[in-house]
Scaffold this motif. Structure first.
Motif, mmCIF file in Angstrom:
data_model
loop_
_atom_site.group_PDB
_atom_site.id
_atom_site.type_symbol
_atom_site.label_atom_id
_atom_site.label_comp_id
_atom_site.label_asym_id
_atom_site.label_seq_id
_atom_site.Cartn_x
_atom_site.Cartn_y
_atom_site.Cartn_z
ATOM 1 N N THR A 107 33.291 27.217 14.899
ATOM 2 C CA THR A 107 32.273 26.473 14.061
ATOM 3 C C THR A 107 30.816 26.970 14.530
ATOM 4 O OG1 THR A 107 32.078 25.276 16.543
ATOM 5 C CG2 THR A 107 33.743 24.252 15.088
ATOM 6 N N ASP A 108 29.882 26.354 13.882
ATOM 7 C CA ASP A 108 28.508 26.804 13.637
ATOM 8 C C ASP A 108 28.170 27.047 15.097
ATOM 9 O OD1 ASP A 108 26.212 28.129 12.282
ATOM 10 O OD2 ASP A 108 25.103 26.205 12.909
ATOM 11 N N THR A 109 28.265 26.206 15.936
ATOM 12 C CA THR A 109 27.765 26.098 17.377
ATOM 13 C C THR A 109 28.723 26.382 18.324
ATOM 14 O OG1 THR A 109 28.375 23.591 17.372
ATOM 15 C CG2 THR A 109 26.171 24.103 16.746
ATOM 16 N N ALA A 110 29.837 27.297 17.977
ATOM 17 C CA ALA A 110 30.853 27.847 19.019
ATOM 18 C C ALA A 110 30.495 28.326 19.925
ATOM 19 C CB ALA A 110 31.633 28.577 18.172
ATOM 20 N N ARG A 111 30.984 28.265 21.189
ATOM 21 C CA ARG A 111 30.691 29.041 22.528
ATOM 22 C C ARG A 111 31.998 29.621 22.833
ATOM 23 N NH1 ARG A 111 26.054 27.342 24.885
ATOM 24 N NH2 ARG A 111 25.006 25.930 23.674
ATOM 25 N N VAL A 112 31.906 30.959 23.027
ATOM 26 C CA VAL A 112 32.949 31.907 23.434
ATOM 27 C C VAL A 112 32.528 32.821 24.536
ATOM 28 C CG1 VAL A 112 34.436 33.871 22.458
ATOM 29 C CG2 VAL A 112 33.617 32.270 21.019
ATOM 30 N N GLY A 113 33.507 32.837 25.498
ATOM 31 C CA GLY A 113 33.183 33.521 26.669
ATOM 32 C C GLY A 113 34.438 34.460 26.834
ATOM 33 N N VAL A 114 33.987 35.842 27.147
ATOM 34 C CA VAL A 114 34.968 36.797 27.161
ATOM 35 C C VAL A 114 34.810 37.207 28.593
ATOM 36 C CG1 VAL A 114 35.866 39.167 26.394
ATOM 37 C CG2 VAL A 114 34.864 37.616 24.684
ATOM 38 N N LEU A 115 36.069 37.107 29.506
ATOM 39 C CA LEU A 115 35.925 37.441 30.790
ATOM 40 C C LEU A 115 36.180 38.878 30.925
ATOM 41 C CD1 LEU A 115 36.334 34.462 30.992
ATOM 42 C CD2 LEU A 115 37.897 34.695 32.806
ATOM 43 N N THR A 116 35.117 39.731 31.506
ATOM 44 C CA THR A 116 35.233 40.996 31.697
ATOM 45 C C THR A 116 35.126 41.152 33.151
ATOM 46 O OG1 THR A 116 32.753 41.683 31.373
ATOM 47 C CG2 THR A 116 34.342 41.624 29.432
ATOM 48 N N ALA A 117 34.179 42.126 33.616
ATOM 49 C CA ALA A 117 33.993 42.043 35.167
ATOM 50 C C ALA A 117 32.675 42.909 35.257
ATOM 51 C CB ALA A 117 35.279 42.977 35.495
ATOM 52 N N ARG A 118 32.160 42.644 36.430
ATOM 53 C CA ARG A 118 30.856 43.338 36.975
ATOM 54 C C ARG A 118 31.188 44.847 37.149
ATOM 55 N NH1 ARG A 118 26.246 41.593 39.192
ATOM 56 N NH2 ARG A 118 27.090 39.417 39.985
ATOM 57 N N VAL A 119 32.361 45.190 37.512
ATOM 58 C CA VAL A 119 32.555 46.710 37.658
ATOM 59 C C VAL A 119 32.583 47.481 36.358
ATOM 60 C CG1 VAL A 119 33.786 46.409 39.897
ATOM 61 C CG2 VAL A 119 34.978 46.404 37.869
ATOM 62 N N GLY A 120 32.741 46.633 35.042
ATOM 63 C CA GLY A 120 32.399 47.228 33.752
ATOM 64 C C GLY A 120 30.851 47.678 33.549
ATOM 65 N N SER A 121 29.988 47.361 34.506
ATOM 66 C CA SER A 121 28.430 47.459 34.270
ATOM 67 C C SER A 121 28.402 48.995 34.686
ATOM 68 C CB SER A 121 27.629 46.586 35.031
ATOM 69 O OG SER A 121 26.433 47.130 35.461
ATOM 70 N N ILE A 122 27.747 49.744 33.651
ATOM 71 C CA ILE A 122 27.557 51.114 33.976
ATOM 72 C C ILE A 122 26.527 51.385 34.956
ATOM 73 C CG2 ILE A 122 26.708 53.343 33.107
ATOM 74 C CD1 ILE A 122 28.193 52.688 30.363
ATOM 75 N N GLY A 123 25.274 50.349 34.758
ATOM 76 C CA GLY A 123 24.099 50.345 35.802
ATOM 77 C C GLY A 123 24.407 50.059 37.061
ATOM 78 N N ASP A 124 25.560 49.283 37.324
ATOM 79 C CA ASP A 124 25.856 48.663 38.602
ATOM 80 C C ASP A 124 27.015 49.801 39.337
ATOM 81 O OD1 ASP A 124 25.449 46.438 40.464
ATOM 82 O OD2 ASP A 124 27.516 46.135 40.054
ATOM 83 N N ASN A 125 27.376 50.643 38.703
ATOM 84 C CA ASN A 125 28.531 51.462 39.232
ATOM 85 C C ASN A 125 27.968 52.541 40.259
ATOM 86 O OD1 ASN A 125 30.562 53.145 39.894
ATOM 87 N ND2 ASN A 125 31.025 53.774 37.932
ATOM 88 N N ARG A 126 28.024 52.079 41.508
ATOM 89 C CA ARG A 126 27.458 52.904 42.644
ATOM 90 C C ARG A 126 28.652 53.595 43.481
ATOM 91 N NH1 ARG A 126 24.133 48.762 41.491
ATOM 92 N NH2 ARG A 126 22.035 49.415 41.055
#
Length: 215
Positions: A107-126
């Motif tokens: 719908t025009d006001t749809a909300r979609v959340g795709v569950l990924t993970a913080r470890v998918g962050s390149i900037g947060d990968n230490r």
């Protein structure tokens, strides 16, 4: 009533999301062990989504840490091409196929959340390591971001985002030492975040508390 769709409803977080949303919404539950959905097979995805009523809320709660009987790689020499390809098929290509066939149903006001993970962050990968899982979740983030841009051209009030659920008590995390929350609590948190976002937040990457995660 508004229509909520849960992809991965046979998993721990997915089942909890479906149960949580059922109190106020009509819920369609799709999962591999319950409805035979194979997100790595486009024909399966297309058939599962073909006859859906318009979707107001959707969660893509799918993914694997690694193929059966394997763990995430701790070093480069542990990378196996076949295992990595399967991880990408589930964690990256699967969500892409879902978004492809879900987009016309939103719908025009749809909300979609795709569950990924913080470890998918390149900037947060230490820490390094976990090559296939990290890279496949980073790819899923990029796919979600791109889909948000495209879907937003038609559904201008839609919110399409990548979400990090935190560490949830499921078989998936049984060996984790980090503090965990129940699947029911994670479902409530994720729903609150998704429903609290505005159209200008579409394409973003957020954690279970609504905080922005760097790419």
């Amino acid at each position: 009533m508004t229509h909520a769709l849960i992809i991965g409803a046979s998993g721990g977080v997915g089942a909890a999301l479906a149960d949580h949303l059922a109190a106020e919404h009509t819920v369609t539950r799709l999962g591999r062990s319950t409805t035979g959905l194979d997100i790595t097979d486009e024909a399966s995805v297309a058939a599962a989504l073909a006859d859906l009523d318009p979707v107001d809320i959707a969660f893509v709660a799918t993914g694997i840490l690694a193929p059966d009987e394997r763990g995430p790689e701790k070093a480069l020499d542990a990378i196996d091409a076949t295992a990595m390809a399967h991880t990408f098929a589930v964690n990256s290509i699967g969500p892409a196929l879902i978004l492809k066939h879900l987009a016309p149903k939103l719908t025009d006001t749809a909300r979609v959340g795709v569950l990924t993970a913080r470890v998918g962050s390149i900037g947060d990968n230490r820490m390094g390591g976990w090559y296939s899982y990290r890279a496949s979740k980073a790819a899923a983030n990029q796919i979600t971001h791109g889909a948000a841009i495209e879907i937003g051209r038609k559904c201008k009030k839609a919110v399409i985002v990548a979400l990090h659920p935190g560490t949830v008590e499921t078989p998936f995390t049984k060996d984790y030492k980090a503090p965990k929350v129940s699947a029911a609590e994670a479902a409530a948190n994720l729903t609150d975040v998704l429903m609290g976002l505005a159209p200008e937040d579409t394409g973003g990457f957020f954690d279970y508390a609504g905080k922005v995660i760097e790419w």
